[in-house]
Scaffold this motif. Structure first.
Motif, PDB file in Angstrom:
ATOM      1  N   SER A  30       0.019 -17.742 -43.103  1.00  0.00           N
ATOM      2  CA  SER A  30       1.189 -18.047 -44.358  1.00  0.00           C
ATOM      3  C   SER A  30       0.871 -16.374 -45.060  1.00  0.00           C
ATOM      4  O   SER A  30       1.592 -16.405 -45.224  1.00  0.00           O
ATOM      5  N   SER A  51       9.033 -11.615 -40.147  1.00  0.00           N
ATOM      6  CA  SER A  51       8.859 -12.621 -40.577  1.00  0.00           C
ATOM      7  C   SER A  51       8.095 -12.114 -42.255  1.00  0.00           C
ATOM      8  O   SER A  51       6.943 -12.058 -41.506  1.00  0.00           O
ATOM      9  N   TYR A  58       9.367 -17.254 -46.485  1.00  0.00           N
ATOM     10  CA  TYR A  58       9.563 -16.417 -44.473  1.00  0.00           C
ATOM     11  C   TYR A  58      10.485 -15.925 -44.205  1.00  0.00           C
ATOM     12  O   TYR A  58      11.168 -16.386 -43.323  1.00  0.00           O
ATOM     13  N   ARG A  74       8.526 -20.052 -37.634  1.00  0.00           N
ATOM     14  CA  ARG A  74       6.855 -19.885 -37.700  1.00  0.00           C
ATOM     15  C   ARG A  74       6.962 -21.680 -37.921  1.00  0.00           C
ATOM     16  O   ARG A  74       7.776 -22.445 -38.281  1.00  0.00           O
ATOM     17  N   GLU A  76       3.911 -22.948 -39.359  1.00  0.00           N
ATOM     18  CA  GLU A  76       2.883 -23.060 -40.268  1.00  0.00           C
ATOM     19  C   GLU A  76       1.321 -23.727 -39.848  1.00  0.00           C
ATOM     20  O   GLU A  76       0.687 -23.414 -39.918  1.00  0.00           O
ATOM     21  N   ASN A  79       0.152 -22.091 -36.653  1.00  0.00           N
ATOM     22  CA  ASN A  79       0.000 -21.140 -36.932  1.00  0.00           C
ATOM     23  C   ASN A  79       0.734 -20.058 -35.651  1.00  0.00           C
ATOM     24  O   ASN A  79      -0.123 -19.012 -34.170  1.00  0.00           O
ATOM     25  N   LEU A  81       4.178 -18.708 -33.632  1.00  0.00           N
ATOM     26  CA  LEU A  81       5.312 -16.757 -34.805  1.00  0.00           C
ATOM     27  C   LEU A  81       5.913 -17.848 -33.161  1.00  0.00           C
ATOM     28  O   LEU A  81       5.750 -17.359 -32.280  1.00  0.00           O
ATOM     29  N   CYS A  98       4.010  -9.368 -29.824  1.00  0.00           N
ATOM     30  CA  CYS A  98       3.622 -10.084 -31.576  1.00  0.00           C
ATOM     31  C   CYS A  98       3.042  -9.279 -31.921  1.00  0.00           C
ATOM     32  O   CYS A  98       1.825  -9.009 -31.257  1.00  0.00           O
TER      33      CYS A  98
END
Lengths: 123, 107
Positions: A30, A51, A58, A74, A76, A79, A81, A98
């Motif tokens: 985050s 992001s 975000y 996302r 959160e 975890n 994306l 990524c």
């Protein structure tokens, strides 16, 4: 150890949609900016979008040519994306990476890269 | 958009050589310049950030310099593991943009 693992790639028809996922671990997800970068077969690298962190709500940035078709988000709690890709075209065929951005000397640079996932847009 | 122009697009060199790759930005990007190494079928790897800061674990034979619009990546004493493609990238302004890449091949 930082790990970024992409999934969700594959073959999709022109005009179709696909959602890529990136599972992040080894850092506080985050708090960091995250990017997507792509590479068409035999070509160079192209930035897709970013992001920002939770502190920045975000918020996102996109390559102008992709804005409106691609959306970064996302989860959160997991975890994760995401890269939602709509109205796909053959020219979107690429390996999608990524990337965890690292803050240094006033800006965020592309620090850690996942292994990449291939997206093929073809009929 | 900021255009990043790398030269040469490819070069042939021998083990032990000193190699220099240049990158020019179309406008002033201060030192917001990164260099990446990419081997076939692999993800890019960060070598240098902020134009001259070597990433952890990167051999000291790699070095970067420059500011403003002109930048250089130098590999001294080229090793077999260094044969790869190299990309510069600016992170001064959106959209982030890359050079077209330089392929370093074995002579």
């Amino acid at each position: 150890e930082v790990q970024l693992v992409e999934s969700g790639g594959g073959l999709v028809q022109p005009g179709g949609s696909l959602r890529l996922s990136c599972a992040a671990s080894g850092f506080t997800f985050s708090e960091d900016y995250m990017d997507w970068v792509r590479q068409a077969p035999g070509k160079g690298l192209e930035w897709v979008g970013r992001s920002r962190s939770k502190a920045k709500r975000y918020s996102t940035e996109y390559a102008a040519s992709l804005k409106g078709r691609f959306t970064i988000s996302r989860d959160e709690s997991k975890n994760l994306l995401f890269l939602q890709m709509n109205s796909l075209k053959p020219e979107d065929t690429a390996v999608y990476y990524c990337v965890r951005a690292i803050y240094y000397s006033g800006k965020n640079y592309l620090g850690y890269w996942g292994q990449g996932i291939l997206v093929t847009v073809s009929s | 958009d900021i255009q990043m122009t790398q030269s040469p697009s490819s070069l042939s060199a021998s083990v032990g050589d000193r190699v220099t790759i240049t990158c020019r930005a179309s406008q002033d990007i201060s030192t917001y310049l990164a260099w990446f190494q990419q081997k076939p079928g692999k993800a890019p790897k960060s070598l240098i950030s902020a134009a001259s800061t070597l990433q952890s674990g990167v051999p000291s034979r790699f070095s970067g310099s420059g500011s403003g619009t002109d930048f250089t990546l130098t590999i001294s004493n080229l090793q077999p593991d260094d044969f790869a493609s190299y990309y510069c990238q600016q992170h001064s302004k959106f959209p982030l943009t890359f050079g077209q890449g330089t392929k370093v091949e074995i002579k």
